[in-house]
Design an enzyme around this catalytic site. Sequence first.
Site, PDB file in Angstrom:
ATOM      1  N   GLU A 115     -26.456  17.038  23.136  1.00 52.42           N
ATOM      2  CA  GLU A 115     -26.372  17.663  24.471  1.00 52.42           C
ATOM      3  C   GLU A 115     -25.301  18.755  24.479  1.00 52.42           C
ATOM      4  OE1 GLU A 115     -23.687  17.139  28.021  1.00 52.42           O
ATOM      5  OE2 GLU A 115     -24.632  15.192  27.671  1.00 52.42           O
TER       6      GLU A 115
ATOM      7  N   GLU B 170     -17.739  20.293  18.749  1.00 46.53           N
ATOM      8  CA  GLU B 170     -18.158  19.455  19.867  1.00 46.53           C
ATOM      9  C   GLU B 170     -18.272  17.975  19.483  1.00 46.53           C
ATOM     10  OE1 GLU B 170     -18.576  20.510  23.068  1.00 46.53           O
ATOM     11  OE2 GLU B 170     -17.790  22.417  22.322  1.00 46.53           O
TER      12      GLU B 170
END
Length: 1025
Positions: free
Chosen positions: A93, A166
């Site tokens: 995501e 991330e």
Amino acid sequence: MAADDIVGCYQVDKARRSLTNVESYPKVGEQLHGFTVQEKKHVPELHLTAVRLKHDKTDADYLHVAREDKNNVFGVGFKTNPPDATGVPHILEHTTLCGSEKYPVRDPFFKMLPRSLSNFMNAFTSADHTTYPFATTNQQDFQNLLSVYLDATLHPLLKEEDFRQEGWRLGPEDPRASDALDGKPEDVLFKGVVYNEMKGQISDANYLYYIKYRESIFPALNNSGGDPQYITDLTHKQLVEFSKRNYHPSNAKFLTYGDMPLSTHLKQIGDVLDGFGKGEADTSVKLPIDLSRGPSNVTVPGPIDTFADADKQYKTSTSWYLGDTSEVVETFSAGILSSLLLDGYGSPMYRALIESGLGSSFTPNTGLDTSGRVPVLSVGLTGVSEEDAPKVKEAIQKVYQDSLSAGFSDEKVQGFLHQLELALRHKTANFGIGVMEKTISSWFNGVDPMKELAWNDVINEFKRRYQQGGYLESLMQKYLMNDRCLTFTMVGTPTFHQELDQQEMVRKEKKLSQLVEQHGSMEKAISSLREQELQLLKTQEEAQHADLGCLPSLRVEDISREKERKPVRESKVDDVDVVWREAPTNGLTYFQALNAFEDLPDDLRLLMPLFNDSVMRLGTANKTMEQWEDLIKLKTGGVSSSAFHTSSPTELGKFNEGLQFSGFALDKNIPDMLEILTTLITETDFTSPYAPAMIQELLRLTTNGALDSVAASGHRFALNAAAAGLSRSFWVQEQQSGLAQLQATANLLRDAETSPERLAELIEKLRLIQSFAISKSSSLRVRMVCEPSSAHQNEVVLQKWLAGLPQIRSPTSVDARSMQQVSSKAFYDMPYKVYYSGLAMQTVPFVHKSSAPLSVLSQLLTHNYLHPEIREKGGAYGAAASNGPVKGIFALTSYRDPNPLNTLKVFQNSGIFARDRSWSERELNEAKLGIFQGLDAPVSVDEEGSRYFMSGVTHEMDQRWREQLLDVTARDVNEVAQTFLVDGPRQSVCLLGEKKDWAEDWDVRKLSMNAGEAEAYPEDASTTA
């Protein structure tokens, strides 16, 4: 009116009628832009028409909900059953939004935030699906964002460096530091935004309990967010493969909502989907464990709650299955059953579990969970002793048996149905996002979203079954009167956090040893990690200067200089000032009253939250709280009492504080609503023999969840604590709702449990507050929102209500204008695995010419400095600058931050960075767009007129500020950066997190139930007992 005006009005009205006219949409089986209509339905009670389609080439599902609502919504979701606990859906995501084929810039999602007027932009990783929604009122903006979202999700770049930023990576804390050259293993640590986010999550004991419970009842459904223990096993290759497998139109569900044309949406989305063939859809529905053979028990370790008694560190719950969520009516009925058992202080579960003293609050999984294919009803308690833990399940089952024997009162069921009627009438600003949230989870689990939207069909069928008698009791007999259940228990363990640290150390050593094998020595291995970190830093810094020309953007010139006027009317009713907002409300009236207290004594202020809880808990001499709750549900949409604190828009440091009272109801029920509200405030029975135990119970409820409430929004608590040292206004706010309030509540509980005399003194102070809480005085003001046709009758009702109020002023304190010394460098030692920071400085009032440039500065710093330095490079989950224009405060915050010292350096350099930067026209425009997202966002009808009523900000003030904002120049930004951030008055900072050696020169405090440990605001604590 001219003829062309008449034609124009007719055409607009016709367009509105056709928007939800089911006949205006293609027939079932007809095609439109590569989609075939599967089903369509008009839902008059929700004023909408739903059309379900399927994309011919890929089989992608599509739901369009047409409604006369300018706040349009798009969402795309993918089924993402996690294969393990590495958090691959969650990390995907994040990395999906880091660049795509059409928009190959770094992080287009965050870059679009200031290039749009969206009032909602987000991405969610749920247990078995991932969703990307946005909402905007601007058609061009909708098309811009739709283009970015479609390309991001269907054509992501998924670069390895984005995965490392991330997801997770290993590297020296500061690769640029001179000691990084030495290559010491102890200087190497795990990094990554998601890794640190999930370390922060497991600091929240409520989250940890819930996720471990989910792992026990749904072992087939792994932790989608990721467990830090396993996140470091995920590879970039696995991420890419997971994306290819799951982020495909055939595995997707699309939703659009609002008043924009379906045809336009289908063409834009269809053009993208036509580039794909048919793929594999993951239609597998993960089911919970089989309980058909009898009860199951799971016990796991968890952290100690320092705000709970040392011998009450158990959290335990029991769960039962209630059928199948595809049975929409039965699932709806199960929701009513759950509410009857659990909602309110008068509910049978509350009385049996919490009022009885068995535990202090419900577990976070308590309630009916309908997100999966099998509805699960869980009931549990926190703050339970080891001895009492087995008794919780017994008490729950006894409530089931007693409820089955006694049956459910019709009054309670009718109250629930009345709440549904009011929910249908209440006009919210985010209805479209609510539609998406209501339908998407069950849609992915095989439930038809059209059935979910058919509100009246479901309610009418429920009423039919209910009227036959014994229906809810039959559901209890069918699903709950058995021992086919799971009992899940978490036991507080003193060494829990140390064990997590040890596990992390072992994982790090294992990774390093693998690198040593690969590179030949520890020195070379760490040197390689350092080079990777330096390369990532270089990439991140280059991205800050990259050309963003490929990204679409709105123009500031498209924003109207005129603020939309929503006129209010002011009047005097029985000598009390009343603000009226007359608007279409579907027959509802909304009420709000403020009673301001001048120079309130500090000890009474600290008791205001407890007073507000008490009037909704204790009951009166002639009615129990259960009876009051039934009446509230039958006659109103809810009533409430809370503390308020507002700042003056014209004078820095000037503020009002007091109590606010609010509620809403059908127009005909406003007299009843006002009488209920007044009676609860003025007649709550503090002298009842049950009052002392109930007050202790309320104190336990608050303190039991204190650590978790701070963990959920630690940056706000840090900022409030920092701001407390700037002015009396912020100090009062900290007493009302900050860490000082939490510690004061813990002190009150400790005193109440150990000293009957102090508990009696506390009750006397609550009675004193009751005597002046609501009174007809010059400090009382009222706001009413209603239909124009209801205003006169409401005024008559209001006049009668005001005439019956007591006339007593609040007590004052000679010391109330002073404030105690508050540290400007506070560190709260708390058991979290990451940090939260807040730095505050006082600026100017709202009407000052520097106010608008400060808001632009906050946006510029957030997107151009803090986000890249603290989130991208530092690994924190979030960092931001904010300007509170009405409060006159400028703030810098970080959230779930692994590197607070680096963050503070960035904060300290912010002023010089902003002062010396030559801000481009594009950057200024983006900052202004970012501010207008909030300024021009739709508001619910009940909020209209609230800003003027609460703070005294007039339409003219807002209009002037709007014009100043649009006219802010780069020079204005440089000047306010110099004036307030570089040369400004004293700054105050606060950190929350685990104390380390470097915190020795800070004012270190500890929040605790233990009097010897609690060091936060000790002076305040003594005044509350």
